[in-house]
Design a protein around this motif. Sequence first.
Motif: not given
Length: 234
Positions: A11, A14, A18, A140, A143, A145
């Motif tokens: 995360n 990410r 992002a 997410w 986004t 992601q």
Amino acid sequence: MANLNVRIAENAQRWEDAKSTRSFVAIANRLVAAKDRYQAIEHATGVPWFIIAVIHERECSQSWAGSLAQGDPWNKVSVHVPAGRGPFQSWEDAAVDALVNCAPHAAHWKDWSAGGALTLLEQYNGLGYARRGVPSPYVWAGTNQYQSGKYVRDGVYDPAVVDRQLGCAGLLMAMMALDRSIAFSSSAPAPARPRPAADPPPRSLQPSITNPAKGSIGAFFVALIKSVFGRKTT
């Protein structure tokens, strides 16, 4: 069980990668506008106010009639998981209960770095996505992601469904652009260091010729010699 350390690292990466694919500004504006109310819950629980804000949005579209735990009315006993909570006297009372007493017990979470905070938010919705190795739309959606995939009901995952609700990460990005005081911790909390051992107490001197026990014959003679020669003996 998903490995939380691995998920925190994923995360965090990410978050670095992002970019928003939808507009978060309108919702971010109204979440930031309620900062004072969220800060009151932060003071009671230790959970950062902006984390509370995005949970509130995801659980009940920021309805002040809905509980932070699952969106059910806080003035009634909840029927959705976590069920059986309430009724409460206020939205604030319900929010504190959700963060302190309900899984994932956000008030006891200590890692408010980017990866840690986003992983806490993912746990708030459940780690079913982590077990599938896919990004959580709770975090997410909206986004780059996230593409698709959603649990449409408990235990039922549909890879073709797209979550239309905005995710926490994009909301946080938009809120940070509006309020520069919003920031993650720079890193995860360091483990507590063991305290150094205390110095041992000094050992009492053992009686000797030069240090006779109090009240002994030796002590009497030392005192007598001092009185005669007027000096300290060694």
